[in-house]
Design a protein around this motif. Sequence first.
Motif, short mmCIF file in Angstrom:
data_model
loop_
_atom_site.label_atom_id
_atom_site.label_comp_id
_atom_site.label_asym_id
_atom_site.label_seq_id
_atom_site.Cartn_x
_atom_site.Cartn_y
_atom_site.Cartn_z
N LEU A 45 0.83 -1.21 0.00
CA LEU A 45 0.00 0.00 0.00
C LEU A 45 0.86 1.26 0.00
O LEU A 45 0.51 2.25 -0.65
CB LEU A 45 -0.94 0.00 1.21
CG LEU A 45 -1.99 -1.11 1.26
CD1 LEU A 45 -2.87 -0.97 2.50
CD2 LEU A 45 -2.84 -1.13 0.00
N ALA A 46 1.99 1.23 0.72
CA ALA A 46 2.89 2.39 0.72
C ALA A 46 3.43 2.65 -0.67
O ALA A 46 3.50 3.80 -1.12
CB ALA A 46 4.04 2.15 1.71
N LEU A 47 3.80 1.59 -1.38
CA LEU A 47 4.31 1.75 -2.74
C LEU A 47 3.22 2.25 -3.68
O LEU A 47 3.44 3.17 -4.48
CB LEU A 47 4.88 0.42 -3.24
CG LEU A 47 5.43 0.43 -4.68
CD1 LEU A 47 6.58 1.42 -4.81
CD2 LEU A 47 5.86 -0.97 -5.09
N LEU A 48 2.05 1.66 -3.60
CA LEU A 48 0.94 2.06 -4.47
C LEU A 48 0.52 3.50 -4.21
O LEU A 48 0.14 4.22 -5.14
CB LEU A 48 -0.24 1.11 -4.28
CG LEU A 48 -0.03 -0.33 -4.77
CD1 LEU A 48 -1.15 -1.24 -4.28
CD2 LEU A 48 0.08 -0.37 -6.28
N THR A 49 0.60 3.92 -2.95
CA THR A 49 0.27 5.31 -2.62
C THR A 49 1.31 6.26 -3.20
O THR A 49 0.98 7.30 -3.77
CB THR A 49 0.17 5.48 -1.10
OG1 THR A 49 -0.84 4.62 -0.59
CG2 THR A 49 -0.16 6.92 -0.73
N SER A 50 2.61 5.90 -3.05
CA SER A 50 3.67 6.76 -3.56
C SER A 50 3.60 6.90 -5.08
O SER A 50 4.01 7.91 -5.64
CB SER A 50 5.04 6.22 -3.15
OG SER A 50 5.33 4.99 -3.80
#
Length: 265
Positions: A45-50
Amino acid sequence: MTTDRLNARERRRAIVDLAWTDGRAGVGQLALHFGVTESTIRRDLALLTSEGRLARTYGGAMAHGHAPETPLGQRSREAFRQKQAIAAWAAEQIGPDETVLLDAGTTTGQLARELRDRDRLTVVTIGLTVLNELAEADGVEVLCLGGRLRHISQGLVGPFAEAALERITADRAFLGADAVTVEHGICEANLDQTRLKEMMMARAGRVYVLADASKLGRRPFHAWARMPATWTLVTDDGAPLDEVERFRAAGVDVIVTSTEVAAAT
């Protein structure tokens, strides 16, 4: 293809698909669905958000454009200790004989609670949560800007509030946010809210945005308040380090508060 055979890239693509289908995806739900740990899902989720493919929420993520505005009563139960930690730090910045602007919202409501025993302090606000917390605080002079009540946020907006704001200045302004990004500033569900936030920032000597970790980097709505040249972001220790560094690299003063200290207190 079964979910237990998905590699990381395929899993992330499937997470985005689920978020667009359901509107929102929780960490626990996704971990169970894909047969991986919650830590793995949080990294996804952190990667997809970034990458701008999802917007983070408290406990999960959602597709852009799917975010309904959450009623204030529900928000008051989310990230409670994080908001306590943020509010406690913010209260320490306020000295005697100051005039401060407090936005509507749950975190600013927590800040008002921290100020109830103060003397020689003036609080100017548009928030019912702030008014309720300070209703019996005899040592605090409370000024309400007035305006049209937005029931869902329990905040006052509109030309009456704006006209009153034009007649005052403040030492500090403490603002809430539905979300905040490096590129665009404060995100809100309503243009009246963003206009008023910009005016509050222009009338204050120092500007603080009080935003728990779940609000960083999100874009749930399409109304934005532009930030001044100098401002301070106050968040909690659950904030992703890469997101914190992005704000700092852009010249934003970032304060990371400790939820452990708040819990102990």
